[in-house]
Scaffold this motif. Structure first.
Motif, PDB file in Angstrom:
ATOM      1  N   LYS A  48      97.012  61.974   5.052  1.00  0.00           N
ATOM      2  CA  LYS A  48      96.365  60.698   5.372  1.00  0.00           C
ATOM      3  C   LYS A  48      94.868  60.759   5.104  1.00  0.00           C
ATOM      4  O   LYS A  48      94.268  59.778   4.635  1.00  0.00           O
ATOM      5  CB  LYS A  48      96.646  60.322   6.828  1.00  0.00           C
ATOM      6  N   GLN A  49      94.244  61.904   5.375  1.00  0.00           N
ATOM      7  CA  GLN A  49      92.820  62.057   5.099  1.00  0.00           C
ATOM      8  C   GLN A  49      92.549  61.968   3.595  1.00  0.00           C
ATOM      9  O   GLN A  49      91.593  61.327   3.154  1.00  0.00           O
ATOM     10  CB  GLN A  49      92.328  63.397   5.652  1.00  0.00           C
ATOM     11  N   VAL A  50      93.403  62.605   2.821  1.00  0.00           N
ATOM     12  CA  VAL A  50      93.277  62.542   1.361  1.00  0.00           C
ATOM     13  C   VAL A  50      93.519  61.110   0.884  1.00  0.00           C
ATOM     14  O   VAL A  50      92.827  60.596  -0.006  1.00  0.00           O
ATOM     15  CB  VAL A  50      94.265  63.514   0.690  1.00  0.00           C
TER      16      VAL A  50
ATOM     17  N   ASN B  66      89.230  63.761  -6.987  1.00  0.00           N
ATOM     18  CA  ASN B  66      89.742  64.903  -6.226  1.00  0.00           C
ATOM     19  C   ASN B  66      88.603  65.817  -5.792  1.00  0.00           C
ATOM     20  O   ASN B  66      88.601  66.360  -4.680  1.00  0.00           O
ATOM     21  CB  ASN B  66      90.742  65.695  -7.078  1.00  0.00           C
ATOM     22  N   LYS B  67      87.625  65.989  -6.666  1.00  0.00           N
ATOM     23  CA  LYS B  67      86.486  66.851  -6.361  1.00  0.00           C
ATOM     24  C   LYS B  67      85.697  66.315  -5.166  1.00  0.00           C
ATOM     25  O   LYS B  67      85.317  67.073  -4.256  1.00  0.00           O
ATOM     26  CB  LYS B  67      85.579  66.966  -7.582  1.00  0.00           C
TER      27      LYS B  67
ATOM     28  N   GLU C  58      89.713  71.960  -4.600  1.00  0.00           N
ATOM     29  CA  GLU C  58      90.131  70.813  -5.399  1.00  0.00           C
ATOM     30  C   GLU C  58      91.616  70.886  -5.751  1.00  0.00           C
ATOM     31  O   GLU C  58      92.323  69.877  -5.760  1.00  0.00           O
ATOM     32  CB  GLU C  58      89.297  70.730  -6.674  1.00  0.00           C
ATOM     33  N   VAL C  59      92.117  72.093  -6.022  1.00  0.00           N
ATOM     34  CA  VAL C  59      93.529  72.245  -6.358  1.00  0.00           C
ATOM     35  C   VAL C  59      94.416  71.854  -5.175  1.00  0.00           C
ATOM     36  O   VAL C  59      95.522  71.325  -5.357  1.00  0.00           O
ATOM     37  CB  VAL C  59      93.828  73.696  -6.809  1.00  0.00           C
TER      38      VAL C  59
ATOM     39  N   HIS D 230      98.020  67.622  -2.595  1.00  0.00           N
ATOM     40  CA  HIS D 230      98.249  66.589  -1.586  1.00  0.00           C
ATOM     41  C   HIS D 230      98.448  65.218  -2.238  1.00  0.00           C
ATOM     42  O   HIS D 230      99.301  64.437  -1.814  1.00  0.00           O
ATOM     43  CB  HIS D 230      97.069  66.527  -0.613  1.00  0.00           C
ATOM     44  N   VAL D 231      97.652  64.934  -3.257  1.00  0.00           N
ATOM     45  CA  VAL D 231      97.779  63.646  -3.961  1.00  0.00           C
ATOM     46  C   VAL D 231      99.162  63.524  -4.583  1.00  0.00           C
ATOM     47  O   VAL D 231      99.828  62.488  -4.488  1.00  0.00           O
ATOM     48  CB  VAL D 231      96.694  63.502  -5.041  1.00  0.00           C
ATOM     49  N   LYS D 232      99.611  64.597  -5.197  1.00  0.00           N
ATOM     50  CA  LYS D 232     100.929  64.599  -5.830  1.00  0.00           C
ATOM     51  C   LYS D 232     102.030  64.396  -4.788  1.00  0.00           C
ATOM     52  O   LYS D 232     102.973  63.612  -4.990  1.00  0.00           O
ATOM     53  CB  LYS D 232     101.144  65.907  -6.577  1.00  0.00           C
ATOM     54  N   THR D 233     101.902  65.070  -3.645  1.00  0.00           N
ATOM     55  CA  THR D 233     102.920  64.984  -2.604  1.00  0.00           C
ATOM     56  C   THR D 233     102.974  63.604  -1.957  1.00  0.00           C
ATOM     57  O   THR D 233     104.049  63.020  -1.790  1.00  0.00           O
ATOM     58  CB  THR D 233     102.657  66.043  -1.515  1.00  0.00           C
ATOM     59  N   LEU D 234     101.808  63.064  -1.603  1.00  0.00           N
ATOM     60  CA  LEU D 234     101.831  61.756  -0.944  1.00  0.00           C
ATOM     61  C   LEU D 234     102.262  60.652  -1.915  1.00  0.00           C
ATOM     62  O   LEU D 234     102.911  59.678  -1.513  1.00  0.00           O
ATOM     63  CB  LEU D 234     100.482  61.449  -0.288  1.00  0.00           C
TER      64      LEU D 234
END
Length: 203
Positions: free
Chosen positions: A148-150, A160-161, A171-172, A177-181
């Protein structure tokens, strides 16, 4: 952009058309599936076709499949004021570009139309969530606190940076997290995820 709206309720059809025309979109209308298919053959293919799920000729989702073929496999979305979440899920699985409840606000509708016409899939979390009266609950159930924070960073159009710097993460890790959410929300990309958040009132 050329859009076709097919709905047997004249007021709904004309209201949606007016919303879209006010945004510079060229709109044609039909009042049943047969009329929609005729228009597609005469003037199409359209960049997007919106079909009322309950109008004459639809025969469930059979009309959707036929329209997708006739429209050269360009995007075809479903409109409905009565269909259930199950129907919406079935429509998306059958190839619909999106599902639009007729209760959507004008601005959200225009955004969704442009999104679908660009080749993306749209369905508002507020409708698709298990507890439809509380859209934010969907995020509580689906996402971890860190996700949720991402997600908040995504809605601010941060890279992402930048998100990694704000959250003191690698960053990785943010990328993961972006991919998962995105997978959890069925979002095609970062822009789609941000739109989902907006529609659900997350931001």
């Amino acid at each position: 952009m050329h859009v076709l709206i097919a709905d047997d309720h004249e007021l709904v059809r004309d209201t949606i058309a007016a919303f879209l025309e006010g945004d510079g979109i060229q709109v044609h209308t039909a009042d049943d599936l047969g009329g929609a298919l005729s228009l597609i053959r005469q003037k199409g293919p359209f960049d997007l076709v919106l079909l009322d799920f309950d109008m004459p000729g639809m025969n469930g989702l059979d009309g959707l499949s036929e329209t997708i073929e006739v429209n050269g496999r360009n995007p075809v979305g479903i409109l409905s004021g009565t269909a259930s979440r199950t129907v919406a899920e079935e429509a998306l699985e059958a190839g619909a570009a999106g599902f639009l409840p007729k209760t959507m606000a004008a601005r959200s509708l225009r955004n969704a139309v442009r999104f679908m016409a660009a080749g993306e899939t749209f369905a508002p979390v507020s409708f698709m969530a298990q507890k439809e009266d509380d859209p934010a609950h969907a995020f509580d159930e689906l996402l971890t606190d860190r996700e949720k924070q991402v997600f908040i960073g995504l809605t601010k159009a941060q890279s992402n940076k930048a998100i990694a710097r704000d959250l003191d993460l690698q960053e990785v890790t943010v990328k993961l997290h972006v991919k998962t959410l995105s997978r959890k929300l069925n979002a095609r990309n970062r822009t789609h995820a941000a739109l989902i958040a907006k529609e659900a009132g997350f931001v």
